[in-house]
Write a protein that holds these residues in place. Structure first.
Motif, PDB file in Angstrom:
ATOM      1  N   GLN A   1       0.862  -1.172   0.000  1.00 59.21           N
ATOM      2  CA  GLN A   1       0.000   0.000   0.000  1.00 59.21           C
ATOM      3  C   GLN A   1       0.903   1.227   0.000  1.00 59.21           C
ATOM      4  O   GLN A   1       1.717   1.411   0.918  1.00 59.21           O
ATOM      5  CB  GLN A   1      -0.898   0.004   1.236  1.00 59.21           C
ATOM      6  CG  GLN A   1      -1.774   1.246   1.360  1.00 59.21           C
ATOM      7  CD  GLN A   1      -2.826   1.336   0.284  1.00 59.21           C
ATOM      8  OE1 GLN A   1      -3.445   0.338  -0.072  1.00 59.21           O
ATOM      9  NE2 GLN A   1      -3.033   2.532  -0.255  1.00 59.21           N
ATOM     10  N   MET A   2       0.743   2.068  -1.007  1.00 58.31           N
ATOM     11  CA  MET A   2       1.595   3.241  -1.165  1.00 58.31           C
ATOM     12  C   MET A   2       0.733   4.498  -1.058  1.00 58.31           C
ATOM     13  O   MET A   2      -0.158   4.708  -1.888  1.00 58.31           O
ATOM     14  CB  MET A   2       2.312   3.202  -2.513  1.00 58.31           C
ATOM     15  CG  MET A   2       3.090   1.917  -2.760  1.00 58.31           C
ATOM     16  SD  MET A   2       4.078   1.972  -4.261  1.00 58.31           S
ATOM     17  CE  MET A   2       2.797   2.123  -5.483  1.00 58.31           C
ATOM     18  N   ASP A   3       0.980   5.286  -0.045  1.00 56.46           N
ATOM     19  CA  ASP A   3       0.242   6.530   0.193  1.00 56.46           C
ATOM     20  C   ASP A   3       1.191   7.721   0.098  1.00 56.46           C
ATOM     21  O   ASP A   3       2.409   7.566   0.147  1.00 56.46           O
ATOM     22  CB  ASP A   3      -0.419   6.488   1.572  1.00 56.46           C
ATOM     23  CG  ASP A   3      -1.416   5.361   1.718  1.00 56.46           C
ATOM     24  OD1 ASP A   3      -1.428   4.702   2.779  1.00 56.46           O
ATOM     25  OD2 ASP A   3      -2.198   5.151   0.773  1.00 56.46           O
ATOM     26  N   SER A   4       0.618   8.902  -0.022  1.00 53.70           N
ATOM     27  CA  SER A   4       1.401  10.144  -0.104  1.00 53.70           C
ATOM     28  C   SER A   4       2.514  10.024  -1.136  1.00 53.70           C
ATOM     29  O   SER A   4       3.669  10.363  -0.875  1.00 53.70           O
ATOM     30  CB  SER A   4       1.992  10.477   1.272  1.00 53.70           C
ATOM     31  OG  SER A   4       0.982  10.611   2.245  1.00 53.70           O
ATOM     32  N   LEU A   5       2.143   9.549  -2.298  1.00 58.76           N
ATOM     33  CA  LEU A   5       3.140   9.287  -3.333  1.00 58.76           C
ATOM     34  C   LEU A   5       3.793  10.575  -3.826  1.00 58.76           C
ATOM     35  O   LEU A   5       3.157  11.641  -3.897  1.00 58.76           O
ATOM     36  CB  LEU A   5       2.509   8.536  -4.496  1.00 58.76           C
ATOM     37  CG  LEU A   5       2.302   7.031  -4.215  1.00 58.76           C
ATOM     38  CD1 LEU A   5       1.283   6.434  -5.166  1.00 58.76           C
ATOM     39  CD2 LEU A   5       3.620   6.293  -4.313  1.00 58.76           C
ATOM     40  N   LYS A   6       5.067  10.446  -4.176  1.00 56.43           N
ATOM     41  CA  LYS A   6       5.876  11.563  -4.653  1.00 56.43           C
ATOM     42  C   LYS A   6       6.420  11.230  -6.040  1.00 56.43           C
ATOM     43  O   LYS A   6       6.554  10.049  -6.387  1.00 56.43           O
ATOM     44  CB  LYS A   6       7.055  11.785  -3.705  1.00 56.43           C
ATOM     45  CG  LYS A   6       6.681  11.987  -2.260  1.00 56.43           C
ATOM     46  CD  LYS A   6       7.928  12.068  -1.382  1.00 56.43           C
ATOM     47  CE  LYS A   6       7.591  12.235   0.076  1.00 56.43           C
ATOM     48  NZ  LYS A   6       8.810  12.317   0.927  1.00 56.43           N
ATOM     49  N   PRO A   7       6.763  12.237  -6.819  1.00 55.35           N
ATOM     50  CA  PRO A   7       7.347  11.948  -8.142  1.00 55.35           C
ATOM     51  C   PRO A   7       8.573  11.038  -8.061  1.00 55.35           C
ATOM     52  O   PRO A   7       8.790  10.217  -8.975  1.00 55.35           O
ATOM     53  CB  PRO A   7       7.706  13.336  -8.663  1.00 55.35           C
ATOM     54  CG  PRO A   7       6.698  14.236  -8.026  1.00 55.35           C
ATOM     55  CD  PRO A   7       6.505  13.664  -6.639  1.00 55.35           C
ATOM     56  N   GLU A   8       9.339  11.141  -6.995  1.00 56.88           N
ATOM     57  CA  GLU A   8      10.539  10.296  -6.866  1.00 56.88           C
ATOM     58  C   GLU A   8      10.207   8.835  -6.572  1.00 56.88           C
ATOM     59  O   GLU A   8      11.097   7.990  -6.537  1.00 56.88           O
ATOM     60  CB  GLU A   8      11.490  10.846  -5.803  1.00 56.88           C
ATOM     61  CG  GLU A   8      10.846  11.136  -4.458  1.00 56.88           C
ATOM     62  CD  GLU A   8      10.462  12.607  -4.309  1.00 56.88           C
ATOM     63  OE1 GLU A   8       9.901  13.183  -5.274  1.00 56.88           O
ATOM     64  OE2 GLU A   8      10.701  13.163  -3.213  1.00 56.88           O
ATOM     65  N   ASP A   9       8.931   8.520  -6.365  1.00 54.53           N
ATOM     66  CA  ASP A   9       8.513   7.129  -6.228  1.00 54.53           C
ATOM     67  C   ASP A   9       8.301   6.466  -7.586  1.00 54.53           C
ATOM     68  O   ASP A   9       8.049   5.253  -7.647  1.00 54.53           O
ATOM     69  CB  ASP A   9       7.218   7.028  -5.414  1.00 54.53           C
ATOM     70  CG  ASP A   9       7.391   7.474  -3.980  1.00 54.53           C
ATOM     71  OD1 ASP A   9       6.495   8.168  -3.464  1.00 54.53           O
ATOM     72  OD2 ASP A   9       8.421   7.121  -3.363  1.00 54.53           O
ATOM     73  N   THR A  10       8.377   7.227  -8.653  1.00 54.06           N
ATOM     74  CA  THR A  10       8.199   6.680  -9.995  1.00 54.06           C
ATOM     75  C   THR A  10       9.273   5.632 -10.281  1.00 54.06           C
ATOM     76  O   THR A  10      10.470   5.913 -10.164  1.00 54.06           O
ATOM     77  CB  THR A  10       8.261   7.800 -11.042  1.00 54.06           C
ATOM     78  OG1 THR A  10       7.143   8.671 -10.857  1.00 54.06           O
ATOM     79  CG2 THR A  10       8.239   7.230 -12.449  1.00 54.06           C
TER      80      THR A  10
END
Length: 126
Positions: free
Chosen positions: A82-91
């Motif tokens: 489960q991935m929340d508060s995603l950021k561009p660097e999580d791409t």
């Protein structure tokens, strides 16, 4: 084939959420720790989360701690991220595999072992 099969990736805006799944195909993962890994273009693969086989202990890289949650359902031979508060660097392309974890240099080091899948792409737009 004997491998994990990942799914659930997609395009999401900054601050959004996604839930990734990986299903074991051709083997039973009950006795293995399972890890999630990611690789962004031009970067090395990074272990982001791991869950133990016995007591469900969870381990996270500093880069995702507090935002990502790993879980597993042995009856379904499946692990989740489960991935929340995603950021561009999580791409990145996200993979799962059996894993080991150790403590070093002030953080958890999650290492992939076997049964790598082909991954699922997560894109976070800014």
């Amino acid at each position: 084939q004997v491998q994990f099969v990942e799914s659930g990736g997609g395009l999401v805006q900054t601050g959004g959420s996604l839930r990734l799944s990986c299903v074991a195909s051709g083997f039973t993962p009950d006795n293995y720790a399972i890890g999630w890994f990611r690789q962004a273009p031009g970067k090395e693969r990074e272990g982001v989360a791991c869950i133990s086989s016995r007591d469900g202990s969870e381990y996270y890289a500093d880069s995702v701690k507090g935002r990502f949650t790993i879980s597993r359902d042995n009856a379904k031979k499946t692990a989740y991220l489960q991935m929340d508060s995603l950021k561009p660097e999580d791409t990145a392309v996200y993979y799962c595999a059996t894993a080991t974890v150790g403590w070093g240099s002030g953080s958890w080091n999650i290492n992939g072992m076997d049964y790598w899948g082909i991954g699922t792409l997560v894109t976070v737009s800014s």
